[in-house]
Design a protein around this motif. Structure first.
Motif, PDB file in Angstrom:
ATOM      1  N   GLY A   1       0.845  -1.194   0.000  1.00 16.22           N
ATOM      2  CA  GLY A   1       0.000   0.000   0.000  1.00 16.22           C
ATOM      3  C   GLY A   1       0.876   1.239   0.000  1.00 16.22           C
ATOM      4  N   SER A   2       1.253   1.695   1.218  1.00 18.75           N
ATOM      5  CA  SER A   2       2.148   2.858   1.312  1.00 18.75           C
ATOM      6  C   SER A   2       3.499   2.546   0.675  1.00 18.75           C
ATOM      7  N   ASP A   3       3.959   1.297   0.856  1.00 19.27           N
ATOM      8  CA  ASP A   3       5.242   0.876   0.295  1.00 19.27           C
ATOM      9  C   ASP A   3       5.002   0.367  -1.119  1.00 19.27           C
TER      10      ASP A   3
ATOM     11  N   GLY B   1      -2.968  13.849  -8.597  1.00 22.16           N
ATOM     12  CA  GLY B   1      -4.127  13.267  -7.912  1.00 22.16           C
ATOM     13  C   GLY B   1      -4.331  13.874  -6.535  1.00 22.16           C
ATOM     14  N   ARG B   2      -3.239  14.137  -5.844  1.00 25.47           N
ATOM     15  CA  ARG B   2      -3.348  14.634  -4.463  1.00 25.47           C
ATOM     16  C   ARG B   2      -3.963  16.042  -4.418  1.00 25.47           C
ATOM     17  N   ILE B   3      -3.780  16.814  -5.475  1.00 30.05           N
ATOM     18  CA  ILE B   3      -4.440  18.135  -5.529  1.00 30.05           C
ATOM     19  C   ILE B   3      -5.956  17.934  -5.650  1.00 30.05           C
TER      20      ILE B   3
ATOM     21  N   LYS C   1      13.791  -3.796  -8.347  1.00 29.78           N
ATOM     22  CA  LYS C   1      12.893  -3.159  -7.360  1.00 29.78           C
ATOM     23  C   LYS C   1      12.011  -2.096  -8.041  1.00 29.78           C
ATOM     24  N   HIS C   2      11.983  -0.848  -7.493  1.00 25.67           N
ATOM     25  CA  HIS C   2      11.025   0.104  -8.093  1.00 25.67           C
ATOM     26  C   HIS C   2      11.361   0.432  -9.557  1.00 25.67           C
ATOM     27  N   LYS C   3      12.626   0.262  -9.924  1.00 24.17           N
ATOM     28  CA  LYS C   3      13.004   0.529 -11.327  1.00 24.17           C
ATOM     29  C   LYS C   3      12.582  -0.611 -12.266  1.00 24.17           C
ATOM     30  N   GLY C   4      11.987  -1.657 -11.689  1.00 21.09           N
ATOM     31  CA  GLY C   4      11.496  -2.769 -12.504  1.00 21.09           C
ATOM     32  C   GLY C   4       9.985  -2.739 -12.662  1.00 21.09           C
TER      33      GLY C   4
ATOM     34  N   TYR D   1      -6.580   7.584   1.147  1.00 22.08           N
ATOM     35  CA  TYR D   1      -6.178   7.191  -0.216  1.00 22.08           C
ATOM     36  C   TYR D   1      -5.286   8.243  -0.895  1.00 22.08           C
ATOM     37  N   GLU D   2      -4.663   7.770  -1.968  1.00 18.89           N
ATOM     38  CA  GLU D   2      -3.633   8.551  -2.696  1.00 18.89           C
ATOM     39  C   GLU D   2      -2.524   9.019  -1.761  1.00 18.89           C
ATOM     40  N   GLY D   3      -2.219   8.161  -0.781  1.00 19.58           N
ATOM     41  CA  GLY D   3      -1.152   8.441   0.181  1.00 19.58           C
ATOM     42  C   GLY D   3      -1.741   8.932   1.494  1.00 19.58           C
TER      43      GLY D   3
HETATM   44  N1  CAA Z   1       7.481  12.467  -9.032  1.00 17.22           N
HETATM   45  C1  CAA Z   1       8.369  11.851  -9.850  1.00 17.22           C
HETATM   46  N2  CAA Z   1       9.216  10.870  -9.415  1.00 17.22           N
HETATM   47  C2  CAA Z   1       9.155  10.521  -8.116  1.00 17.22           C
HETATM   48  C3  CAA Z   1       8.269  11.128  -7.207  1.00 17.22           C
HETATM   49  C4  CAA Z   1       7.405  12.126  -7.718  1.00 17.22           C
HETATM   50  N3  CAA Z   1       6.518  12.731  -6.923  1.00 17.22           N
HETATM   51  N4  CAA Z   1       8.435  10.572  -5.992  1.00 17.22           N
HETATM   52  C5  CAA Z   1       9.428   9.656  -6.112  1.00 17.22           C
HETATM   53  N5  CAA Z   1       9.847   9.641  -7.395  1.00 17.22           N
HETATM   54  C6  CAA Z   1      10.918   8.811  -7.948  1.00 17.22           C
HETATM   55  C7  CAA Z   1      12.236   9.142  -7.290  1.00 17.22           C
HETATM   56  O1  CAA Z   1      12.879  10.231  -7.915  1.00 17.22           O
HETATM   57  C8  CAA Z   1      12.984   7.849  -7.445  1.00 17.22           C
HETATM   58  O2  CAA Z   1      13.459   7.763  -8.768  1.00 17.22           O
HETATM   59  P1  CAA Z   1      14.954   7.204  -9.078  1.00 17.22           P
HETATM   60  O3  CAA Z   1      15.098   5.908  -8.349  1.00 17.22           O
HETATM   61  O4  CAA Z   1      14.972   7.091 -10.567  1.00 17.22           O
HETATM   62  O5  CAA Z   1      15.880   8.245  -8.541  1.00 17.22           O
HETATM   63  C9  CAA Z   1      11.907   6.793  -7.310  1.00 17.22           C
HETATM   64  O6  CAA Z   1      10.675   7.452  -7.628  1.00 17.22           O
HETATM   65  C10 CAA Z   1      11.827   6.175  -5.943  1.00 17.22           C
HETATM   66  O7  CAA Z   1      11.616   7.214  -4.978  1.00 17.22           O
HETATM   67  P2  CAA Z   1      11.741   6.953  -3.412  1.00 17.22           P
HETATM   68  O8  CAA Z   1      13.099   6.354  -3.110  1.00 17.22           O
HETATM   69  O9  CAA Z   1      11.358   8.203  -2.717  1.00 17.22           O
HETATM   70  O10 CAA Z   1      10.659   5.789  -3.192  1.00 17.22           O
HETATM   71  P3  CAA Z   1      10.164   5.069  -1.883  1.00 17.22           P
HETATM   72  O11 CAA Z   1      10.066   3.633  -2.166  1.00 17.22           O
HETATM   73  O12 CAA Z   1      10.936   5.527  -0.698  1.00 17.22           O
HETATM   74  O13 CAA Z   1       8.631   5.567  -1.797  1.00 17.22           O
HETATM   75  C11 CAA Z   1       6.826   6.974  -1.145  1.00 17.22           C
HETATM   76  C12 CAA Z   1       8.270   6.852  -1.673  1.00 17.22           C
HETATM   77  C13 CAA Z   1       6.606   8.465  -1.064  1.00 17.22           C
HETATM   78  C14 CAA Z   1       6.628   6.352   0.196  1.00 17.22           C
HETATM   79  C15 CAA Z   1       5.873   6.355  -2.195  1.00 17.22           C
HETATM   80  O14 CAA Z   1       5.976   4.944  -2.205  1.00 17.22           O
HETATM   81  C16 CAA Z   1       4.407   6.730  -1.945  1.00 17.22           C
HETATM   82  O15 CAA Z   1       3.976   7.799  -2.345  1.00 17.22           O
HETATM   83  N6  CAA Z   1       3.640   5.833  -1.320  1.00 17.22           N
HETATM   84  C17 CAA Z   1       2.187   6.009  -1.202  1.00 17.22           C
HETATM   85  C18 CAA Z   1       1.494   5.356  -2.357  1.00 17.22           C
HETATM   86  C19 CAA Z   1       0.128   5.887  -2.587  1.00 17.22           C
HETATM   87  O16 CAA Z   1      -0.130   7.083  -2.534  1.00 17.22           O
HETATM   88  N7  CAA Z   1      -0.795   4.968  -2.885  1.00 17.22           N
HETATM   89  C20 CAA Z   1      -2.130   5.319  -3.224  1.00 17.22           C
HETATM   90  C21 CAA Z   1      -2.526   4.563  -4.451  1.00 17.22           C
HETATM   91  S1  CAA Z   1      -3.826   5.196  -5.421  1.00 17.22           S
HETATM   92  C22 CAA Z   1      -5.212   5.011  -4.498  1.00 17.22           C
HETATM   93  O17 CAA Z   1      -5.265   5.499  -3.428  1.00 17.22           O
HETATM   94  C23 CAA Z   1      -6.380   4.244  -5.003  1.00 17.22           C
HETATM   95  C24 CAA Z   1      -7.301   4.982  -5.836  1.00 17.22           C
HETATM   96  O18 CAA Z   1      -7.867   4.385  -6.746  1.00 17.22           O
HETATM   97  C25 CAA Z   1      -7.644   6.401  -5.557  1.00 17.22           C
END
Ligand code: CAA
Length: 397
Positions: free
Chosen positions: A141-143, A254-256, A189-192, A378-380
């Motif tokens: 979820g968050s991760d 989305g967060r806006i 990982k996330h790059k995959g 939702y959306e974080g």
């Molecule tokens: N814009 C562009 N790129 C971004 C970014 C952003 N806002 N945030 C991170 N990135 C990029 C980083 O630059 C990084 O790229 P590189 O590896 O190429 O340098 C990569 O993403 C990884 O970034 P992090 O190391 O910061 O990643 P993390 O694993 O530590 O995770 C986190 C960061 C902020 C916790 C993120 O996982 C997150 O936002 N989690 C919450 C997820 C979320 O909001 N889920 C909701 C889903 S939608 C929903 O709710 C359902 C619905 O239908 C409404």
């Protein structure tokens, strides 16, 4: 003396004529078409397809998408203003609108190919079809970077075979198309992670049961199952391995939208609370003359206006980023964090001011309170928004 609701024209930030027009159009539509049906759809949990189609005709399902791609060709301020008005009548409608606009359409417009825009953007931005965004999984979820679902390229390189379970997909039970984020190379990982465009009428795509929810009950949410679903390579959205970055960048937009819906429901609850505090008498006077009620009103109003400025600020940052290419991550997270916590604060206080009537289904206050909660999740979650803001401020990753 007749008692009327406070006039909510917003703070002293001048809106253009075009912005005032869309605000008025959304307000009129929401009052006439959505507010009267919101209680019955909340009760039944039915998806409000008819009003969503009408919202499409009004241009509300693809506000920022250029007209050539089926949208209304307006800007983020217009989107925010319309979202506030729709949410004020019903958060469920605004949730469907938000995912369609800022997660689905925005992503395809930003990184889709011309062919993808023709097939997957036009019908959704025009509101003929419904789009969904699928990132979350039961154990991710968050991760969001740790997903278990997989897409494996076929030997002939023509398609990917997708397997796995996604969860909490807004509009999952009804969506015609889904943007799916799944792992193409787990070692990276996330790059995959890669994004795909999914046709929901193809074999191997299965919808799970509709989630029973506390609030936004008319916005359908479900799991999605992929069982050897064959996705043609042309349906990769953006580049292979860039899915996580796309997912995150799109969530900024989305967060806006979520912040705006939080403000909408907070305004609705606040206006009802002010009316009630003027009308309701206790101990021989209107309850609004008591300082304990006045304190609540003052805090509600202050937080509402502070949310509005943070939302406008985020919208302006997003509009500026169009030219500069820069990010507006912190602005979007601050707006969502503050507005969603304001929505909870204000709806809670509004129920309290109404006393027993706030708890009754005769009035919409209890629905506002139930609907507001999701905006902190939702959306974080609020915790993730704080993490994002702090990491950006401290220059940490
Ligand atoms: N814009 C562009 N790129 C971004 C970014 C952003 N806002 N945030 C991170 N990135 C990029 C980083 O630059 C990084 O790229 P590189 O590896 O190429 O340098 C990569 O993403 C990884 O970034 P992090 O190391 O910061 O990643 P993390 O694993 O530590 O995770 C986190 C960061 C902020 C916790 C993120 O996982 C997150 O936002 N989690 C919450 C997820 C979320 O909001 N889920 C909701 C889903 S939608 C929903 O709710 C359902 C619905 O239908 C409404």
């Amino acid at each position: 003396m007749a008692i009327s609701a406070p006039d909510y024209s917003g703070p002293s930030l001048d809106l253009s004529e075009e912005h005032e027009f869309i605000q008025r159009a959304a307000r009129d539509f929401a009052r006439k078409e959505i507010a009267p049906i919101a209680p019955e759809f909340d009760e039944s949990g039915e998806f409000p397809m008819e009003t969503i189609k009408k919202m499409g005709e009004m241009g509300f399902m693809g506000i920022e998408i250029p007209e050539e791609y089926g949208g209304a060709g307006l800007d983020t301020m217009a989107y925010v203003l319309a979202m506030i008005e729709i949410a004020k009548a019903d958060v469920s409608h605004s949730t469907i609108m938000s995912v369609n606009n800022s997660l689905y359409c925005h992503a395809i417009y930003k990184v889709g190919t011309e062919e993808q825009k023709q097939k997957y953007l036009i019908p959704v931005a025009s509101g003929e079809k419904v789009g969904a965004y699928s990132l979350t999984e039961p154990m991710s979820g968050s991760d969001a970077g740790t997903m278990k679902s997989r897409a494996v390229l076929s030997d002939d390189g023509a398609h990917y075979v997708i397997n796995g379970t996604k969860s909490w997909v807004t509009s999952g039970p009804v969506a015609d198309f889904v943007i799916l984020f799944t792992m193409t190379d787990p070692e990276q990982k996330h790059k995959g992670i890669t994004a795909f465009l999914i046709d929901t009428d193809k074999p191997g795509f299965i919808r799970g049961k509709k989630e029973p929810k506390l609030g936004i009950r008319a916005s359908a949410t479900s799991e999605l199952y992929f069982e050897n679903y064959k996705c043609p390579v042309e349906n990769v959205l953006g580049e292979v391995g860039k899915g996580f970055t796309i997912a995150m960048a799109v969530l900024d937009a989305g967060r806006i939208g979520i912040a705006s819906q939080a403000l909408g429901v907070a305004e609705a609850a606040y206006e009802a609370a002010v009316m009630y505090a003027r009308e309701r008498h206790a101990f021989g006077q209107p309850i609004g003359s008591f300082q304990m009620i006045q304190q609540k009103i003052a805090d509600m109003k202050t937080r509402i206006e502070a949310s509005r400025f943070l939302i406008y600020n985020a919208a302006l940052a997003k509009m500026k980023s169009k030219d500069s290419g820069g990010r507006y991550t912190t602005e979007a997270s601050m707006a969502k964090l503050f507005a969603s916590e304001t929505a909870m604060f204000v709806t809670h206080a509004a129920v309290q001011i109404h006393g027993g009537m706030g708890y009754s289904k005769e009035l919409p206050l209890e629905r506002y309170f139930r609907d507001a909660k999701i905006t902190e999740i939702y959306e974080g979650t609020s915790e993730i928004q704080r993490l994002v803001i702090a990491r950006n401020e401290l220059g940490l990753r």
